[in-house]
Design a protein around this motif. Structure first.
Motif, short mmCIF file in Angstrom:
data_model
loop_
_atom_site.label_atom_id
_atom_site.label_comp_id
_atom_site.label_asym_id
_atom_site.label_seq_id
_atom_site.Cartn_x
_atom_site.Cartn_y
_atom_site.Cartn_z
N GLY A 210 9.17 -4.08 -1.37
CA GLY A 210 9.51 -2.81 -1.98
C GLY A 210 8.53 -1.70 -1.63
O GLY A 210 7.37 -1.95 -1.33
N LYS A 211 8.99 -0.46 -1.71
CA LYS A 211 8.16 0.69 -1.35
C LYS A 211 6.99 0.86 -2.32
O LYS A 211 5.96 1.46 -1.96
CB LYS A 211 9.00 1.96 -1.32
N ASN A 212 7.11 0.38 -3.54
CA ASN A 212 6.05 0.51 -4.53
C ASN A 212 5.34 -0.80 -4.82
O ASN A 212 4.72 -0.96 -5.89
CB ASN A 212 6.62 1.08 -5.84
N ALA A 213 5.38 -1.73 -3.88
CA ALA A 213 4.76 -3.05 -4.11
C ALA A 213 3.29 -2.93 -4.43
O ALA A 213 2.77 -3.62 -5.32
CB ALA A 213 4.97 -3.94 -2.89
N HIS A 214 2.58 -2.05 -3.74
CA HIS A 214 1.14 -1.91 -3.96
C HIS A 214 0.83 -1.42 -5.37
O HIS A 214 -0.16 -1.82 -5.98
CB HIS A 214 0.53 -0.98 -2.91
N GLU A 260 4.62 -1.60 7.48
CA GLU A 260 6.07 -1.51 7.67
C GLU A 260 6.73 -2.68 6.97
O GLU A 260 6.09 -3.67 6.62
CB GLU A 260 6.43 -1.52 9.16
N ASN A 261 8.05 -2.57 6.77
CA ASN A 261 8.75 -3.58 5.99
C ASN A 261 9.13 -4.79 6.85
O ASN A 261 10.29 -5.00 7.18
CB ASN A 261 9.99 -2.99 5.32
N LEU A 267 3.05 -10.08 4.04
CA LEU A 267 2.30 -11.23 3.52
C LEU A 267 0.91 -11.33 4.16
O LEU A 267 -0.07 -11.63 3.49
CB LEU A 267 3.09 -12.51 3.76
N ALA A 268 0.83 -11.06 5.46
CA ALA A 268 -0.46 -11.13 6.14
C ALA A 268 -1.42 -10.07 5.60
O ALA A 268 -2.60 -10.34 5.41
CB ALA A 268 -0.27 -10.96 7.64
N VAL A 269 -0.90 -8.88 5.34
CA VAL A 269 -1.73 -7.83 4.75
C VAL A 269 -2.21 -8.27 3.36
O VAL A 269 -3.38 -8.13 3.01
CB VAL A 269 -0.96 -6.50 4.66
#
Length: 457
Positions: A210-214, A260-261, A267-269
């Motif tokens: 999602g765009k707001n995952a962070h 990017e999505n 997951l790596a980030v």
């Protein structure tokens, strides 16, 4: 609410057919929410006051799928597609915090809507009757709010997976979670321990896409701690290093906001610095260091992904990206070729460069420009090599193979691999062309130089 929707032809046909036979029928849930938001729905959920046997009778001229009939769902096959029609129902007892112990068919849409998870998913619509919105879901969509239907504690105790669904909707839709619902999420997070790992993994991968995952992971890190405690260890963990002005979690989430999505990159980030808290040391100047955190993090990432039942491809790609994310790559053709070889493929190397880019963007501002410039130099060299089709990524890319080496009198076994690897390094170092003639000559030279074998062994 004055909105009119153009429903897909077959969906509208099912609703109209049920209405013509004296029944109520609606689309309901996520598809209505998406239509209101001008998002094309992926699924069309239809509910009705017709009992399953009555649905089958109405559509007696069509093939039906009855595997879900116990829970009131009949699949109607039209033009090779299955359209699910579910009888209005209420539910009782949730002894496993996931599934109802009992299902009761109802005649009123109100009873059906009252059992649903969030107000934005509790709107029904039909061409005949318009909207049924008992919980002000339309307003919550307008004001971008995720709110539980009725008591949030009740909703989450019925199905604990709804806790992650709330976070997922907030992340993907860019919504805020209403305060009493948010408080209940924090209060009931432990119920997630009763949910199968596969279900948690499915929701979590949608959440981080999602765009707001962070933002959501930051606000609800205590929730993700239930199934990824390693991530919570990053919270408020200061790095004490001039290259990092953020704690480990804030750095990670900032990097995630740039990603990017692509699920492997996301997951790596998220996991690239997972081992920093357990590899932290300081030198005589009190500068923080994290020696070996990439290798340690790769093992930890693999453990986490296995625990969450991720597929093997995801496990391999993500753990390898974490392993290589801190690798120093000089902006030279030789170094780039070796780096591509070590990562294993063009695709992996390209993902690695993006991971490095996001990592850099979340570091101390004064170092970002110079480090991004280095990445861009590496990317240009890589593109130049790739465009010339001169880049090899493994011994499989060589113009000779193990059988050729065996035909030169080398016994089948480890020595064959040693020779091929030496040839590969010579190609990567530009000291040898990747063609059959030069490789064959070089192989004979290696075979006839006994010391080379001894050193390799």
């Amino acid at each position: 609410m004055k909105l009119n929707f153009n429903l897909p032809e077959n969906t509208e046909f099912i609703i109209n057919t049920l209405a013509e036979n004296g029944y109520e029928a609606y689309i309901v849930g996520g598809c209505v929410r998406d239509l209101i938001m001008n998002i094309p729905p992926h699924d069309w959920d239809i509910c009705t006051n017709a009992l399953p046997d009555e649905v089958i009778t109405v559509f007696k001229d069509f093939r039906t799928v009855q595997s879900g009939i116990k829970h009131g769902t009949v699949g109607i096959v039209i033009e090779h597609l299955v359209y699910e029609v579910t009888t209005f129902r209420s539910e009782t007892g949730y002894s496993d915090n996931r599934h109802p112990d009992g299902v009761h068919f109802e005649k009123d849409i109100e009873k059906d809507l009252s059992r649903r998870d969030f107000t934005v998913n509790s709107i029904a619509y039909s061409p005949q009757k318009g909207f049924v919105d008992l919980y002000n879901g339309y307003d919550d969509i307008r004001y971008k709010t995720i709110k539980a239907v009725g008591s949030p504690d009740t909703r989450f105790s019925e199905d604990a997976l709804r806790i992650l669904r709330a976070l997922r909707f907030a992340s993907v839709l860019g919504f805020e979670i209403e305060s009493s619902t948010a408080e209940s999420i924090h209060r009931n997070k432990g119920l997630l321990k009763n949910i199968a790992c596969e279900r948690i993994w499915s929701e979590f991968t949608k959440l981080i896409s999602g765009k707001n995952a962070h933002i959501i992971i930051d606000k609800y890190c205590d929730v993700t701690e239930v199934f990824i405690p390693e991530l919570y260890a990053e919270k408020n963990f200061e790095q004490h290093n001039p290259h990092h002005c953020y704690d480990v979690l804030r750095h990670t989430l900032l990097a995630l906001s740039f990603s990017e999505n692509n699920i492997y990159l996301k997951l790596a980030v998220l996991f690239h610095d997972i081992a920093k808290p357990c590899t932290f040391t300081t030198d005589e100047n009190n500068i923080g260091h994290f020696y070996g955190h990439a290798a340690k993090g790769s093992h930890m990432t693999l453990d986490i992904l296995k625990r969450l039942k991720a597929d093997s491809k995801t496990q391999n790609i993500v753990s390898e990206l974490v392993r290589h994310h801190d690798r120093i790559i000089e902006p030279t053709e030789k170094a780039v070729k070796r780096a591509v070889y070590r990562t294993g493929s063009h695709q992996m190397f390209e993902l690695l460069l993006k991971l490095k880019e996001y990592d850099i963007k979340a570091q101390s501002p004064e170092y970002i420009s110079e480090r991004l410039s280095e990445i861009e130099k590496i990317r240009k060299i890589y593109k130049s090599i790739k465009n010339k089709s001169t880049l090899v990524t493994s011994v499989k890319d060589l113009q000779i193979n193990g059988n050729d080496i065996i035909s030169m009198g080398v016994p089948q076994g480890r020595e064959v691999g040693i020779i091929l690897k030496k040839l590969l390094y010579m190609v990567l170092d530009n000291s040898l062309e990747n063609n059959r003639h030069t490789l064959t000559e070089a192989a004979y030279d290696i075979i006839n130089t006994e010391d080379n074998f001894k050193n390799e062994k």
